[in-house]
Design an enzyme around this catalytic site. Structure first.
Site, PDB file in Angstrom:
ATOM      1  N   ILE B  47       0.822  -1.197  -0.110  1.00 56.05           N
ATOM      2  CA  ILE B  47      -0.071  -0.067   0.113  1.00 56.05           C
ATOM      3  C   ILE B  47       0.892   1.363  -0.042  1.00 56.05           C
ATOM      4  CG2 ILE B  47      -1.919  -1.131   1.139  1.00 56.05           C
ATOM      5  CD1 ILE B  47      -1.396   0.541   3.476  1.00 56.05           C
ATOM      6  N   GLY B  48       2.184   1.225  -0.408  1.00 60.26           N
ATOM      7  CA  GLY B  48       3.016   2.045  -0.229  1.00 60.26           C
ATOM      8  C   GLY B  48       4.201   2.280   0.714  1.00 60.26           C
ATOM      9  N   ARG B  90       0.899  -3.352  11.311  1.00 59.80           N
ATOM     10  CA  ARG B  90       1.248  -4.758  11.758  1.00 59.80           C
ATOM     11  C   ARG B  90       1.698  -5.620  10.474  1.00 59.80           C
ATOM     12  NH1 ARG B  90      -2.336  -7.903   9.031  1.00 59.80           N
ATOM     13  NH2 ARG B  90      -2.699  -9.570  10.643  1.00 59.80           N
ATOM     14  N   THR B  92       5.099  -5.362   8.861  1.00 54.46           N
ATOM     15  CA  THR B  92       6.112  -6.061   9.098  1.00 54.46           C
ATOM     16  C   THR B  92       6.246  -7.071  10.347  1.00 54.46           C
ATOM     17  OG1 THR B  92       7.106  -3.688   8.516  1.00 54.46           O
ATOM     18  CG2 THR B  92       8.670  -5.268   9.696  1.00 54.46           C
ATOM     19  N   LYS B 284       9.407  -4.169  14.838  1.00 51.73           N
ATOM     20  CA  LYS B 284       8.056  -3.820  15.441  1.00 51.73           C
ATOM     21  C   LYS B 284       7.535  -3.019  14.443  1.00 51.73           C
ATOM     22  CE  LYS B 284       9.818  -2.386  19.551  1.00 51.73           C
ATOM     23  NZ  LYS B 284      10.064  -2.091  21.138  1.00 51.73           N
ATOM     24  N   GLU B 288       2.010   4.002  11.746  1.00 48.44           N
ATOM     25  CA  GLU B 288       1.192   4.957  12.344  1.00 48.44           C
ATOM     26  C   GLU B 288       2.054   5.523  13.488  1.00 48.44           C
ATOM     27  OE1 GLU B 288      -2.787   3.259  12.783  1.00 48.44           O
ATOM     28  OE2 GLU B 288      -1.592   1.565  12.988  1.00 48.44           O
TER      29      GLU B 288
END
Ligand code: FES
Ligand code: FES
Lengths: 625, 339
Positions: B47-48, B90, B92, B284, B288
């Site tokens: 998604i980029g 979520r 990675t 992690k 966001e």
């Protein structure tokens, strides 16, 4: 439609087509010549994704009628380099990681090409100014500017072409700047997004949307629309064979309005026709009789007794309330030397991904209903569609096409259901591409929020208690509101260990554009309030902002607001890293700007005054630093 | 007050990785393929954020080949294992770890055959960048040869992997629970200039320090931070979706103002690594969290520059001017009262 013969040279080849001369050059390139590297981000000259060269001049092809390009020499992104190759700029974009979703990138590459042709020695400020007409929602522009500067240096001989080569790997591919594998397909415009895809026999969809915020649907008459030549089907909620309803948490939204509309822009009916123009013409022939209902436009009004009810299942208009309790807030406030009360609010925000929603659906030879779209959650969409169309889950297939930016805004299944129904009804592939305006009015936004805050602190800056109350406008449908309220509540009081707290987050239904998932899912709204309070408290107590945060920060072993024991907490490390990198001068936040000695150093840019880049910076003596 | 006033502000933040207050899970398949290449099948696509490159790096590292030798598919509910959504920071964490585990299984199959062929312990085999060797010996071959040999022995080196993040639901009364197993933290400092005549705010510098766990692709992480910061800047200063009685009035980019290249500060990203102990990769996430502290850092910087507190976003020029005027009126009233 009237046709004329259009002749042009496109990417060095002579092109002759009989076509509608009134269509935009953008449509001619995309639909007639299949040159889909040229994108439509807005259709109104405001984003730059449709940029092409016409006789060497960069133009926005969404604003130019195809007939005006008669006899012209056109160059599109596909014509910049030979197939399989990249030119210097494209290589530079690849090297710096300048492409993310890639939807703006062909336009960016075209704008940068124009820049380097016209001003090969452009300064950084000039690069920014000349690229200022192209919108990118993903990258923050930084690596795009870096790429243009890198290409400029190679083109002008200031840097060797070797700088465009990939970095050699050391002992591991983890932690290594591997160049993005998808970049070549994006910088050349080769990658097909859903709106670029075509299938033989494909129909085009247009959607009739509600002009009212809250109204009962008395009747829908589609007969005239169905009679329009070229229309293959018209669908309404009556075409839903299964259990109508979707949503990330509650399935409160019908595929198309059922019985009533709850916001302006809600889908009411859809037409599938041989071409988009016919589909749109047919929309005007659908007769919908509405009876307007009193609307709710403010979340506080939604909670008042006697307020209009938006969804029968929720007579109090509450989508979700999340409470969090820890310790004893009364005791905490009693122990405080200072009690601060304040209110904060944040606005509704549009995702503004450059790729408007688009999708393509068909029923395959094994009767599998297939939807190709930039969905951010194909797993969940498959579950929901299987119930909506009452087919077993293995007869429903979702394919995730490259997403031209999502940020949470493509988690809601707001159009895939319509596509599936039309494909099932016609047994032909059906494609829908939203206009920018449709995308803005029909998709979810970031929740606007109002926070009432009460914080108690000791003289030395330890927080003794927090009361945090957030009210959010969820708009007409539930979408992600429940999860957004939950995340906002969990994260509300920030990365601090607070012994006593009382947190309530509530989202309510109104007749505004729905709010949904948007990068941080409520986390930014909540922490905006907390981080503002931390500085207000620091000012009152005469503490440095870093210091007051350190005095309260979580550590390994801390109990979070939801009473989870943390095994590690890196907040101390990131505070220190930011403090050092910014060369932060300590002191209380009491309008210290005029006295600071740490301003204007490394890591800052000069302020920009549009068009003034060639002047000597005469306002430099006005600068505080 | 001078016309142009500068100031700085800081904000800290925290965030949870993967889906909230639930058991998050994902799966992936891998196959070491002819020519020393690999196929990795997951249910996601780009998604980029750079996930395909990240997955190729992970697969390359685990399998001992090069990222460009990895083919990633299939983004398709009918052809690939469950991946769930491309969101919640979520990808990675969930898909990356699933791919790592799938690759480990495929590689174990291959290594067992090569070890038997060389008559060495499989634990001595090391593969990297397309070369395979047995440590402590001079036995070596390319991964292309290894796959060929493995298949001639009758084994197709395939693997499947799945990964779960165990969050728990919240207690409905007091909200207690463990919503995530991995947390990240961030801090940003903003430096702004406020034009006290026009009310316009420019962000000139932004320092963003974020814990992302183990970094897979530093440039990719920076790109996420830069994008997040500029979205945060847009929300802090200009973006405002408005409706009047439910009717959208900002329904195009002429009315809905977005940041452009001219609004962007110089951004300095500082990547802090506090690896996750509960997952094979230790990575992690950043998608966001990068956005969370930007707006409050900018608003705190405006206060530092001109002494006004903006409590309602966005801090448009009109709002900033009104706040400055109100502050000056208050100061004048206080002076008068003192006289
Ligand atoms: S400027 Fe033409 S599509 Fe946006
Ligand atoms: S990369 Fe620019 S809009 Fe996504």
């Amino acid at each position: 439609m009237p046709e004329m013969t259009l002749d042009m040279r496109v990417n060095g080849r002579k092109v002759t087509r009989r076509a509608d001369p009134g269509q935009r050059l953008l449509d001619f390139l995309r639909d007639e010549l299949n040159l889909t590297g040229t994108k439509e981000g807005c259709g109104a000259g405001e984003c730059g994704t449709c940029s092409v060269f016409v006789d060497g001049k960069l133009v926005k092809s969404c604003l130019m009628p195809a007939a005006k390009a008669q006899g012209a020499d056109i160059q599109t992104v596909e014509g910049l380099a030979r197939p399989g190759e990249l030119d210097v700029l494209q290589k530079a974009f690849h090297k710096t990681g300048a492409s993310q979703c890639g939807y703006c990138i062909p336009g960016m590459v075209m704008a940068a090409t124009s820049l380097l042709r016209e001003a090969p020695e452009a300064s950084l400020d000039e690069i920014k100014e000349r690229m200022g007409g192209n919108i990118c929602r993903c990258t923050g522009y930084t690596k795009i500017i870096e790429a243009v500067a890198l290409a400029r240096d190679v083109v002008t001989g200031r840097a060797s072409p070797a700088v465009l080569e990939p970095e050699g790997v050391g002992e591991s591919y983890i932690g290594h700047n591997v160049r993005r594998l998808d970049a070549p397909s994006k910088v050349t415009g080769r990658l097909k997004y859903a709106g670029d895809m075509v299938m033989p026999g494909m129909l085009h969809m247009a959607v009739l949307r509600s002009p009212h915020a809250h109204a009962e649907i008395v009747s829908i008459d589609t007969s005239e629309a169905e009679a329009v030549e070229g229309v293959a089907c018209v669908i309404t909620s009556a075409d839903v064979p299964g259990k109508d309803g979707f949503g990330v948490f509650v399935h409160d939204q019908p595929v198309m309005a059922r019985g009533k509309v709850r916001h302006v822009g809600e889908a009411v009916a859809a037409v599938a026709a041989e071409d988009v123009a016919t589909a749109r013409r047919a929309l005007a022939k659908i007769r919908v009789e509405y009876r307007e209902l009193p609307g709710l436009f403010d979340p506080e009004d939604a909670l008042r007794p006697g307020a209009p009810v938006i969804h029968d299942y929720a007579p109090d208009n509450v989508v979700k309330h999340i409470p969090i309790r820890k310790g004893d807030v009364d005791k905490g406030f009693a122990e405080a030397d200072l009690i601060l009360e304040d209110e904060f609010s944040t606005q509704q925000v549009e995702h503004a991904y450059l790729e408007p929603e688009a999708g393509l659906a068909y029923v395959d030879a094994d009767d599998v209903v297939t939807v190709i779209s930039p969905s951010q959650n194909i797993t969940h969409h498959r579950h929901m569609l299987s119930e909506i169309i009452a087919r077993p889950i293995n007869k429903v297939r979702f394919i995730m096409s490259p997403v031209g930016g999502g940020f949470g805004g493509k988690e809601d299944m707001i159009y895939q259901g319509m596509l599936a129904l039309a494909a099932m009804k016609t047994d032909r592939p059906v494609r829908l591409v939203f206009t920018r305006e449709e995308s803005i009015i029909a998709s979810a936004k970031r929740h606007p929020s109002r926070v009432k805050y009460r914080m108690g602190l000791t003289k030395d800056g330890r927080i003794t208690a927090i009361r945090f109350e957030m009210l959010s406008d969820g708009g007409a449908y539930g979408m992600s509101s429940e999860g957004v309220m939950r995340k906002a509540a969990i994260l509300s009081c920030g990365p601090y260990e607070i012994e006593n707290l009382q947190v309530d987050t509530t989202a309510v239904y109104t007749n505004n554009t729905p709010s949904g998932a948007f990068r941080t899912f409520g986390g930014m709204q909540a922490q905006f309030a907390t981080e503002s309070m931390m500085d207000i408290a620091a000012e009152r107590l005469g503490l440095d902002p870093f210091e007051i945060r350190r005095r309260n920060m979580m550590r390994a072993g801390s109990l979070t607001h939801t009473q989870q024991r943390l095994t590690s907490a890196s907040i101390d490390r990131v505070l220190e890293a930011a403090e050092q990198a910014s060369r932060w001068e300590p002191g209380a936040p009491t309008m210290r700007g005029p006295m600071r000695g740490d301003l204007g150093g490394p890591g800052t840019r000069a302020p920009c005054t549009l068009g003034a880049r060639f002047e000597t910076p005469k306002d430099s003596k006005e600068r505080v630093a | 007050m001078q016309r142009k006033m500068r100031g700085r502000g800081v904000a800290a933040s925290w965030y949870g990785i993967a889906r909230t207050a639930t058991v998050d899970r994902a799966g992936a398949w891998a196959e070491l393929d002819d020519g020393g290449t690999a196929k990795v099948v997951t249910g996601v696509t780009e998604i980029g954020e750079g996930i395909l490159t990240v997955l190729a790096q992970i697969a390359a590292e685990e399998l001992g080949i090069r990222p460009e030798d990895v083919t990633i598919g299939d983004n398709d509910t009918a052809r690939s294992p469950e991946a769930a959504h491309a969101g919640a920071t979520r990808q990675t964490y969930m898909i990356g770890n699933s791919v790592a585990l799938a690759c480990r299984e495929a590689k174990a199959r291959l290594f067992a055959e090569i070890a038997a062929h060389w008559e060495v312990d499989a634990g001595t085999l090391v593969a990297f960048d397309g070369e395979l060797r047995a440590e402590g010996t001079n036995l070596a071959m390319t991964m292309a040869e290894a796959v060929d040999l493995c298949k001639r022995r009758g084994v197709v080196p395939v693997g499947a992997g799945h990964f779960a993040a165990h969050g728990t639901g919240l207690n409905p009364e007091d909200g207690s629970g463990a919503p995530w197993q991995a947390y990240v933290f961030g801090t940003q400092v903003a430096e702004v200039e406020v034009d006290t005549v026009t009310g316009e705010v420019q962000v000139l510098g932004l320092w963003a320090a974020h814990d992302v766990g183990r970094v897979i692709n530093p440039r990719g992480v920076e790109g996420q931070i830069e994008g997040g910061v500029v979205q945060g800047l847009g929300q802090a200063l200009m973006e405002d979706y408005q409706t009047a009685n439910g009717h959208p009035v900002t329904h195009g980019f002429a009315k809905y103002i977005l940041p452009t290249a001219l609004d962007v500060p110089e951004i300095t990203s500082i990547l802090v690594e506090d690896p996750d102990p509960l997952s094979p990769l230790g990575a992690k996430g950043i998608g966001e969290p990068a956005l969370v502290p930007t707006a409050p850092a900018i608003i705190n910087a405006i206060h530092d520059a001109v002494g006004v507190r903006i409590r309602s976003l966005p801090a448009t020029p009109e709002k900033v001017l009104a706040a400055i005027a109100e502050k000056q009126a208050r100061a004048a009233a206080a002076r008068e009262a003192a006289e």
